[in-house]
Design a protein around this motif. Structure first.
Motif, PDB file in Angstrom:
ATOM      1  N   TRP A  53      28.144  53.083  -8.989  1.00  0.00           N
ATOM      2  CA  TRP A  53      28.161  53.780 -10.265  1.00  0.00           C
ATOM      3  C   TRP A  53      29.265  53.198 -11.134  1.00  0.00           C
ATOM      4  CZ3 TRP A  53      30.384  59.402 -10.845  1.00  0.00           C
ATOM      5  CH2 TRP A  53      30.223  59.839 -12.154  1.00  0.00           C
ATOM      6  N   TRP A  54      28.889  52.480 -12.208  1.00  0.00           N
ATOM      7  CA  TRP A  54      29.851  51.979 -13.178  1.00  0.00           C
ATOM      8  C   TRP A  54      30.018  53.048 -14.248  1.00  0.00           C
ATOM      9  CZ3 TRP A  54      28.489  46.119 -14.285  1.00  0.00           C
ATOM     10  CH2 TRP A  54      28.702  45.379 -13.106  1.00  0.00           C
ATOM     11  N   THR A  55      31.148  53.712 -14.218  1.00  0.00           N
ATOM     12  CA  THR A  55      31.360  54.879 -15.066  1.00  0.00           C
ATOM     13  C   THR A  55      31.713  54.517 -16.507  1.00  0.00           C
ATOM     14  OG1 THR A  55      33.724  55.024 -14.601  1.00  0.00           O
ATOM     15  CG2 THR A  55      32.215  56.105 -13.032  1.00  0.00           C
ATOM     16  N   GLY A  56      32.191  53.283 -16.750  1.00  0.00           N
ATOM     17  CA  GLY A  56      32.604  52.890 -18.088  1.00  0.00           C
ATOM     18  C   GLY A  56      33.875  53.568 -18.540  1.00  0.00           C
ATOM     19  N   ALA A  61      39.519  59.944 -17.027  1.00  0.00           N
ATOM     20  CA  ALA A  61      38.066  60.081 -16.987  1.00  0.00           C
ATOM     21  C   ALA A  61      37.491  59.464 -15.727  1.00  0.00           C
ATOM     22  CB  ALA A  61      37.453  59.433 -18.226  1.00  0.00           C
ATOM     23  N   GLU A  62      38.014  58.306 -15.340  1.00  0.00           N
ATOM     24  CA  GLU A  62      37.543  57.673 -14.107  1.00  0.00           C
ATOM     25  C   GLU A  62      37.908  58.516 -12.888  1.00  0.00           C
ATOM     26  OE1 GLU A  62      36.183  55.044 -11.114  1.00  0.00           O
ATOM     27  OE2 GLU A  62      35.584  55.498 -13.180  1.00  0.00           O
ATOM     28  N   GLN A  63      39.080  59.142 -12.921  1.00  0.00           N
ATOM     29  CA  GLN A  63      39.471  60.015 -11.807  1.00  0.00           C
ATOM     30  C   GLN A  63      38.498  61.173 -11.659  1.00  0.00           C
ATOM     31  OE1 GLN A  63      43.546  61.220 -12.423  1.00  0.00           O
ATOM     32  NE2 GLN A  63      44.260  59.105 -12.614  1.00  0.00           N
ATOM     33  N   SER A  84      33.420  52.700 -10.003  1.00  0.00           N
ATOM     34  CA  SER A  84      34.421  51.863 -10.673  1.00  0.00           C
ATOM     35  C   SER A  84      34.154  51.944 -12.160  1.00  0.00           C
ATOM     36  CB  SER A  84      34.347  50.412 -10.198  1.00  0.00           C
ATOM     37  OG  SER A  84      33.224  49.760 -10.752  1.00  0.00           O
ATOM     38  N   ALA A  85      35.139  51.552 -12.966  1.00  0.00           N
ATOM     39  CA  ALA A  85      34.936  51.543 -14.414  1.00  0.00           C
ATOM     40  C   ALA A  85      33.870  50.530 -14.788  1.00  0.00           C
ATOM     41  CB  ALA A  85      36.247  51.232 -15.127  1.00  0.00           C
ATOM     42  N   GLY A  86      33.743  49.466 -13.999  1.00  0.00           N
ATOM     43  CA  GLY A  86      32.787  48.410 -14.286  1.00  0.00           C
ATOM     44  C   GLY A  86      33.375  47.302 -15.115  1.00  0.00           C
ATOM     45  N   ALA A  87      34.306  47.637 -16.012  1.00  0.00           N
ATOM     46  CA  ALA A  87      34.979  46.651 -16.863  1.00  0.00           C
ATOM     47  C   ALA A  87      36.294  47.258 -17.323  1.00  0.00           C
ATOM     48  CB  ALA A  87      34.105  46.272 -18.055  1.00  0.00           C
ATOM     49  N   SER A  88      37.162  46.427 -17.894  1.00  0.00           N
ATOM     50  CA  SER A  88      38.485  46.912 -18.287  1.00  0.00           C
ATOM     51  C   SER A  88      38.408  47.919 -19.426  1.00  0.00           C
ATOM     52  CB  SER A  88      39.389  45.738 -18.679  1.00  0.00           C
ATOM     53  OG  SER A  88      38.791  44.969 -19.717  1.00  0.00           O
ATOM     54  N   THR A  90      35.287  50.147 -21.999  1.00  0.00           N
ATOM     55  CA  THR A  90      33.864  50.438 -22.152  1.00  0.00           C
ATOM     56  C   THR A  90      33.186  49.394 -23.026  1.00  0.00           C
ATOM     57  OG1 THR A  90      34.429  52.779 -21.993  1.00  0.00           O
ATOM     58  CG2 THR A  90      32.205  52.251 -22.714  1.00  0.00           C
ATOM     59  N   ASP A  91      33.887  48.916 -24.059  1.00  0.00           N
ATOM     60  CA  ASP A  91      33.310  47.911 -24.960  1.00  0.00           C
ATOM     61  C   ASP A  91      32.939  46.629 -24.213  1.00  0.00           C
ATOM     62  OD1 ASP A  91      33.513  49.545 -27.165  1.00  0.00           O
ATOM     63  OD2 ASP A  91      35.482  48.788 -27.759  1.00  0.00           O
ATOM     64  N   ASP A  92      33.649  46.329 -23.113  1.00  0.00           N
ATOM     65  CA  ASP A  92      33.384  45.103 -22.347  1.00  0.00           C
ATOM     66  C   ASP A  92      32.258  45.274 -21.335  1.00  0.00           C
ATOM     67  OD1 ASP A  92      35.451  43.779 -23.657  1.00  0.00           O
ATOM     68  OD2 ASP A  92      36.955  44.422 -22.188  1.00  0.00           O
ATOM     69  N   LEU A  93      31.763  46.482 -21.193  1.00  0.00           N
ATOM     70  CA  LEU A  93      30.811  46.758 -20.127  1.00  0.00           C
ATOM     71  C   LEU A  93      29.475  46.045 -20.323  1.00  0.00           C
ATOM     72  CD1 LEU A  93      30.631  48.322 -17.499  1.00  0.00           C
ATOM     73  CD2 LEU A  93      29.842  50.310 -18.773  1.00  0.00           C
ATOM     74  N   LEU A  94      29.029  45.891 -21.557  1.00  0.00           N
ATOM     75  CA  LEU A  94      27.748  45.226 -21.788  1.00  0.00           C
ATOM     76  C   LEU A  94      27.789  43.780 -21.315  1.00  0.00           C
ATOM     77  CD1 LEU A  94      24.873  45.257 -22.854  1.00  0.00           C
ATOM     78  CD2 LEU A  94      25.774  44.672 -25.127  1.00  0.00           C
TER      79      LEU A  94
END
Length: 442
Positions: A53-56, A61-63, A84-88, A90-94
């Motif tokens: 699950w990439w939470t973004g 919020a991640e906690q 995990s956040a998936g990326a540093s 949210t804007d970088d997630l795509l």
């Protein structure tokens, strides 16, 4: 990365769509339908299954996401959720998702801005959730129109709303009281807004009546769309740009006179400054959404919320719901487990806790009448106004894969105009011409 493995009891900021022609069974009115809410996940399945699950999200919020994943594991011990956040950011997630879809390292579930929906659907890797949301227990028809439309690719549902929002006018009561100016009203016109912004602007104290992003990002672009719609304009005509119509030019001129002629508009080059400046009493009014309420609460600011100013009585706004997008790894147990987890995550009891903690609007309209919503509205004074403003969200942004590139061209055009470097018609015509190739390829 967090891994949910133990038992614990059981926060988000938005980012930012789909112009869908869906069947009546899915797209009803803004908040219609029976009230049944989300149901808890189904019973245990074997064998054990692990989903990602990439939470973004980062920080608190991640906690919270990790805590929810742990709680779900306690209820369903055969399901382990790696978060995990998936990326540093949210804007970088795509970018991370796009790379992962190519390499095969994509997650089972990911947070996604609504404006990414078309691109993600075009990957061919998203699950079809149409049958899931048709279940009356899911409460799909209770979600606002814009949220449902954003989650759809044609008549196929590719995600579940993670965030409900809309853009309204937030104002600093202290600055209005100090200037002896009456507070904004829901029936304000753009002329009312302009006159009041001029009155509240004080160059000697570096106080501005309002603010606008000129970063050229989607934050720049999507704030223009309500003004376009209020004047009867549209973003696209099929796959052809239509925003450079007379309605679009008039909409952008509305903003230009405030920025260039009146100098009552703070121009934010980054998207990041106008919020804090509002909190510190340097900006009197800002067009923003429910995501601002948590920071307003933390800043202890006395503020109010009204609908956006309107044109000829039309106060249309824009909603940019974000999504939980589910991907298909061709493993039936993982696909099923991810669907059941998201069903639980977005159910009324869990959503009520998530929304109140983060300042988000509830996913389902009927939740507004609950004791939980009443407590939420006491904690976040603008909550009821934002919830009522959802009725003004009557249109959605296009879902074509070329939207992202078009948005950049429009954002650049708006930035140039507000900084006095171009006129509205010239800039929008150029943005339209530059957008054609990407839209035709969508």
């Amino acid at each position: 990365m967090g891994t949910a493995t133990g038992a614990r009891s059981a926060w988000f900021r938005p980012g930012r769509l789909l112009a869908a022609t869906a069947g009546a069974v899915l797209l009803l009115t803004a908040c219609s339908g029976g009230r049944d809410g989300g149901r808890a996940a189904a019973g245990d399945r074997e064998p054990d299954v692990t989903i990602t699950w990439w939470t973004g999200q980062v920080g608190e919020a991640e906690q919270l996401a990790e805590e929810l994943a742990t709680e779900y594991h306690a209820l369903h011990p055969h399901v382990t959720i790696r978060t995990s956040a998936g990326a540093s950011t949210t804007d970088d997630l795509l970018t991370k998702l796009t790379s992962g879809l190519i390499s095969g390292t994509y997650p089972d579930i990911s947070y996604a801005y609504g404006s990414w929906a078309g691109e993600l659907a075009a990957s061919g890797r998203t699950q079809d959730l149409t049958d899931i949301v048709r279940d009356p227990a899911f409460g799909w028809s209770e979600m606002p129109f814009a949220a449902r439309a954003t989650a759809m690719d044609g008549d196929r549902v590719i995600g579940v709303p993670a965030l409900i929002d809309d853009v309204a006018l937030i104002y600093n009561k202290g600055l209005f009281d100090e200037a002896g100016v009456a507070y904004p009203r829901n029936d304000w016109s753009w002329d009312d807004f302009r006159r009041t912004a001029r009155r509240l602007t004080d160059p000697g104290r570096s106080v501005y009546g309002t603010a606008y992003s000129v970063s050229g990002s989607e934050d720049t672009t999507w704030h223009l769309w309500p003004l376009l719609w209020q004047r009867g304009g549209k973003i696209l005509d099929g796959k052809r740009p239509a925003f450079n119509s007379d309605a679009g030019v008039a909409a952008l001129e509305t903003l230009r006179v405030m920025a260039v002629d009146d100098k009552s508009m703070y121009l934010d080059q980054t998207d990041e400054r106008y919020g804090p400046l509002f909190h510190s009493g340097r900006i009197a009014m800002m067009m923003s959404g429910p995501w601002a309420m948590l920071e307003l609460k933390q800043a202890g600011l006395d503020y109010g919320v009204t609908a956006l100013p309107g044109f000829n009585g039309d106060h249309q706004t824009i909603s940019g719901p974000d999504l939980w997008v589910l991907f298909d790894h061709a493993a039936a147990d993982r696909a099923a487990a991810s669907r059941e987890f998201v069903r639980w995550l977005t159910s009324e009891p869990v959503d009520a806790r998530w929304s109140r903690k983060l300042g988000n609007l509830p996913l389902r309209c009927p939740e507004e009448n609950t004791a939980e919503f009443a407590a939420y509205a006491r904690e976040y004074p603008g909550a009821r106004a934002f919830a009522e403003n959802l009725a003004n969200a009557k249109q959605v942004r296009p879902s074509l894969t070329g939207y992202a590139e078009m948005s950049r061209h429009v954002g650049d055009a708006v930035a140039r105009v507000l900084q006095g470097a171009a006129g509205p018609r010239e800039a929008l015509d150029e943005a339209a011409a530059r957008s054609v190739p990407a839209l035709e390829d969508s």
